[in-house]
Write a protein that holds these residues in place. Structure first.
Motif, PDB file in Angstrom:
ATOM      1  N   ARG A  67      -2.162   2.609  13.740  1.00  0.00           N
ATOM      2  CA  ARG A  67      -1.500   1.885  12.658  1.00  0.00           C
ATOM      3  C   ARG A  67      -0.257   2.586  12.137  1.00  0.00           C
ATOM      4  O   ARG A  67       0.771   1.949  11.888  1.00  0.00           O
ATOM      5  CB  ARG A  67      -2.480   1.640  11.510  1.00  0.00           C
ATOM      6  CG  ARG A  67      -3.429   0.497  11.744  1.00  0.00           C
ATOM      7  CD  ARG A  67      -4.243   0.211  10.504  1.00  0.00           C
ATOM      8  NE  ARG A  67      -5.434  -0.567  10.829  1.00  0.00           N
ATOM      9  CZ  ARG A  67      -6.636  -0.307  10.370  1.00  0.00           C
ATOM     10  NH1 ARG A  67      -6.824   0.711   9.529  1.00  0.00           N
ATOM     11  NH2 ARG A  67      -7.659  -1.049  10.713  1.00  0.00           N
ATOM     12  N   ALA A  68      -0.333   3.894  11.929  1.00  0.00           N
ATOM     13  CA  ALA A  68       0.810   4.615  11.360  1.00  0.00           C
ATOM     14  C   ALA A  68       2.025   4.502  12.265  1.00  0.00           C
ATOM     15  O   ALA A  68       3.155   4.290  11.789  1.00  0.00           O
ATOM     16  CB  ALA A  68       0.451   6.080  11.113  1.00  0.00           C
ATOM     17  N   SER A 154       7.199 -11.097  10.932  1.00  0.00           N
ATOM     18  CA  SER A 154       7.615 -10.495   9.663  1.00  0.00           C
ATOM     19  C   SER A 154       6.414 -10.229   8.766  1.00  0.00           C
ATOM     20  O   SER A 154       6.315  -9.174   8.117  1.00  0.00           O
ATOM     21  CB  SER A 154       8.620 -11.407   8.947  1.00  0.00           C
ATOM     22  OG  SER A 154       8.054 -12.690   8.694  1.00  0.00           O
ATOM     23  N   ALA A 155       5.467 -11.162   8.718  1.00  0.00           N
ATOM     24  CA  ALA A 155       4.269 -10.984   7.900  1.00  0.00           C
ATOM     25  C   ALA A 155       3.350  -9.919   8.494  1.00  0.00           C
ATOM     26  O   ALA A 155       2.707  -9.164   7.753  1.00  0.00           O
ATOM     27  CB  ALA A 155       3.527 -12.306   7.749  1.00  0.00           C
ATOM     28  N   ALA A 156       3.284  -9.840   9.813  1.00  0.00           N
ATOM     29  CA  ALA A 156       2.508  -8.771  10.440  1.00  0.00           C
ATOM     30  C   ALA A 156       3.091  -7.413  10.079  1.00  0.00           C
ATOM     31  O   ALA A 156       2.350  -6.456   9.827  1.00  0.00           O
ATOM     32  CB  ALA A 156       2.486  -8.960  11.957  1.00  0.00           C
ATOM     33  N   ALA A 157       4.423  -7.332  10.042  1.00  0.00           N
ATOM     34  CA  ALA A 157       5.070  -6.078   9.647  1.00  0.00           C
ATOM     35  C   ALA A 157       4.721  -5.729   8.203  1.00  0.00           C
ATOM     36  O   ALA A 157       4.368  -4.577   7.893  1.00  0.00           O
ATOM     37  CB  ALA A 157       6.581  -6.191   9.816  1.00  0.00           C
ATOM     38  N   ALA A 158       4.793  -6.702   7.306  1.00  0.00           N
ATOM     39  CA  ALA A 158       4.433  -6.461   5.903  1.00  0.00           C
ATOM     40  C   ALA A 158       2.985  -6.011   5.793  1.00  0.00           C
ATOM     41  O   ALA A 158       2.652  -5.104   5.012  1.00  0.00           O
ATOM     42  CB  ALA A 158       4.663  -7.729   5.087  1.00  0.00           C
ATOM     43  N   SER A 159       2.107  -6.611   6.578  1.00  0.00           N
ATOM     44  CA  SER A 159       0.684  -6.301   6.544  1.00  0.00           C
ATOM     45  C   SER A 159       0.411  -4.868   6.957  1.00  0.00           C
ATOM     46  O   SER A 159      -0.294  -4.123   6.260  1.00  0.00           O
ATOM     47  CB  SER A 159      -0.069  -7.268   7.466  1.00  0.00           C
ATOM     48  OG  SER A 159      -1.424  -6.904   7.604  1.00  0.00           O
ATOM     49  N   VAL A 160       0.960  -4.450   8.078  1.00  0.00           N
ATOM     50  CA  VAL A 160       0.637  -3.110   8.587  1.00  0.00           C
ATOM     51  C   VAL A 160       1.318  -2.029   7.758  1.00  0.00           C
ATOM     52  O   VAL A 160       0.748  -0.948   7.538  1.00  0.00           O
ATOM     53  CB  VAL A 160       0.986  -3.004  10.089  1.00  0.00           C
ATOM     54  CG1 VAL A 160       2.494  -2.943  10.322  1.00  0.00           C
ATOM     55  CG2 VAL A 160       0.286  -1.809  10.729  1.00  0.00           C
ATOM     56  N   ILE A 161       2.517  -2.303   7.231  1.00  0.00           N
ATOM     57  CA  ILE A 161       3.188  -1.331   6.357  1.00  0.00           C
ATOM     58  C   ILE A 161       2.367  -1.118   5.089  1.00  0.00           C
ATOM     59  O   ILE A 161       2.152   0.019   4.644  1.00  0.00           O
ATOM     60  CB  ILE A 161       4.618  -1.800   6.039  1.00  0.00           C
ATOM     61  CG1 ILE A 161       5.502  -1.673   7.287  1.00  0.00           C
ATOM     62  CG2 ILE A 161       5.216  -1.002   4.878  1.00  0.00           C
ATOM     63  CD1 ILE A 161       6.854  -2.358   7.154  1.00  0.00           C
ATOM     64  N   ALA A 162       1.879  -2.200   4.492  1.00  0.00           N
ATOM     65  CA  ALA A 162       1.068  -2.082   3.279  1.00  0.00           C
ATOM     66  C   ALA A 162      -0.275  -1.421   3.572  1.00  0.00           C
ATOM     67  O   ALA A 162      -0.759  -0.608   2.770  1.00  0.00           O
ATOM     68  CB  ALA A 162       0.854  -3.459   2.663  1.00  0.00           C
ATOM     69  N   ARG A 166      -1.612   1.938   1.726  1.00  0.00           N
ATOM     70  CA  ARG A 166      -2.821   1.949   0.885  1.00  0.00           C
ATOM     71  C   ARG A 166      -3.891   2.885   1.449  1.00  0.00           C
ATOM     72  O   ARG A 166      -4.554   3.600   0.697  1.00  0.00           O
ATOM     73  CB  ARG A 166      -3.392   0.534   0.736  1.00  0.00           C
ATOM     74  CG  ARG A 166      -4.533   0.485  -0.274  1.00  0.00           C
ATOM     75  CD  ARG A 166      -5.119  -0.909  -0.450  1.00  0.00           C
ATOM     76  NE  ARG A 166      -6.152  -0.872  -1.488  1.00  0.00           N
ATOM     77  CZ  ARG A 166      -7.399  -0.463  -1.277  1.00  0.00           C
ATOM     78  NH1 ARG A 166      -7.788  -0.087  -0.062  1.00  0.00           N
ATOM     79  NH2 ARG A 166      -8.272  -0.456  -2.279  1.00  0.00           N
ATOM     80  N   ASP A 167      -4.065   2.891   2.765  1.00  0.00           N
ATOM     81  CA  ASP A 167      -5.042   3.799   3.367  1.00  0.00           C
ATOM     82  C   ASP A 167      -4.690   5.255   3.064  1.00  0.00           C
ATOM     83  O   ASP A 167      -5.576   6.084   2.806  1.00  0.00           O
ATOM     84  CB  ASP A 167      -5.116   3.587   4.878  1.00  0.00           C
ATOM     85  CG  ASP A 167      -5.907   2.350   5.262  1.00  0.00           C
ATOM     86  OD1 ASP A 167      -6.410   1.648   4.351  1.00  0.00           O
ATOM     87  OD2 ASP A 167      -6.012   2.073   6.471  1.00  0.00           O
ATOM     88  N   ARG A 168      -3.399   5.567   3.111  1.00  0.00           N
ATOM     89  CA  ARG A 168      -2.965   6.937   2.806  1.00  0.00           C
ATOM     90  C   ARG A 168      -3.304   7.293   1.359  1.00  0.00           C
ATOM     91  O   ARG A 168      -3.791   8.402   1.076  1.00  0.00           O
ATOM     92  CB  ARG A 168      -1.463   7.075   3.057  1.00  0.00           C
ATOM     93  CG  ARG A 168      -0.938   8.486   2.884  1.00  0.00           C
ATOM     94  CD  ARG A 168       0.550   8.557   3.178  1.00  0.00           C
ATOM     95  NE  ARG A 168       0.830   8.209   4.571  1.00  0.00           N
ATOM     96  CZ  ARG A 168       1.590   7.189   4.956  1.00  0.00           C
ATOM     97  NH1 ARG A 168       2.149   6.393   4.050  1.00  0.00           N
ATOM     98  NH2 ARG A 168       1.797   6.957   6.235  1.00  0.00           N
ATOM     99  N   LEU A 169      -3.072   6.349   0.448  1.00  0.00           N
ATOM    100  CA  LEU A 169      -3.394   6.598  -0.955  1.00  0.00           C
ATOM    101  C   LEU A 169      -4.894   6.806  -1.143  1.00  0.00           C
ATOM    102  O   LEU A 169      -5.325   7.723  -1.861  1.00  0.00           O
ATOM    103  CB  LEU A 169      -2.917   5.432  -1.814  1.00  0.00           C
ATOM    104  CG  LEU A 169      -3.320   5.496  -3.294  1.00  0.00           C
ATOM    105  CD1 LEU A 169      -2.693   6.704  -3.974  1.00  0.00           C
ATOM    106  CD2 LEU A 169      -2.924   4.220  -4.018  1.00  0.00           C
TER     107      LEU A 169
END
Length: 219
Positions: A67-68, A154-162, A166-169
């Motif tokens: 994912r990263a 574009s939505a897939a990009a928004a999804s994986v970036i978020a 959040r996982d990092r947090l």
């Protein structure tokens, strides 16, 4: 089993009438702990002609070890990206749908601070409900699209970036409160998380209205 690859079909069509497409997708909506996050990714006409990053999918379909890397390539591919947040306290105070709207507004405000003019864009919002404009962004053109994170690059990009943000947090919060095992469950209602709540009670990062108020159905 073949996994459908997101495309730019809808984005290219919308870019005939709008200067930009901003895709938004949420992460963490169903968690018991931690904030909800909304990713926003901007695609313009030049980006819509570029090759979609290899492996880009809805974040739920991207294996965690990859994912990263996928998120980093997606962030380079889009014209701009941002993640907006609403805290567990805000979720308790105003409810999850209004919190999603608040997180979206914060993501869009971040884009604006980096030179994006949201009023020139059409917003693709994953799902069937517009929670952005009721939160105060009446000047935006919002188009809810069911399964946008699956079908629209574009939505897939928004999804994986978020998701990666959040996982990092949640991993950082795990270091503060390791009893809840957030590094593994990311705040969702896994058996180990439920057991930790039974044993230790809730923390300041939990959504109290969910973790206590719905205890009979959660546990």
């Amino acid at each position: 089993m073949t996994v459908a690859e997101p495309r730019l079909t809808l984005e290219r069509r919308l870019l005939r009438e709008h200067a930009l497409v901003i895709a938004c997708d949420e992460v963490g909506r169903g968690a018991l702990a931690g904030p909800v996050a909304v990713g926003a990714a901007v695609v313009d006409a030049p980006r819509s002609r570029k090759r979609i990053p290899q492996g880009l999918r809805d974040s739920k379909l991207v294996p965690e070890p990859k994912r990263a890397d996928v998120a980093a390539r997606a962030a380079t591919w889009v014209a701009a990206s941002a993640v907006g947040w609403a805290s567990s306290e805000e979720i308790d105070e105003i409810g999850i749908m209004r919190a999603l709207g608040l997180a979206s507004i914060r993501a869009i405000a971040d884009l604006r601070a980096h030179g994006v003019v949201p009023e020139d864009a059409i917003v693709i919002l994953d799902g069937n409900y517009d929670y952005i404009r009721p939160a105060g962004e009446w000047g935006l053109t919002v188009r809810p699209v069911i399964k946008a994170d699956r079908d629209c690059a574009s939505a897939a990009a928004a999804s994986v970036i978020a998701k990666v943000a959040r996982d990092r947090l949640m991993t950082e919060l795990h270091d503060e409160l390791p009893a809840y095992n957030w590094a593994r469950n990311k705040g969702y209602a896994s058996p180990d998380h439920r057991q930790a709540i039974r044993t230790h009670g809730i923390s300041r990062h939990h959504r109290a209205s969910w973790s206590i108020g719905e205890a009979p159905t959660l546990f």
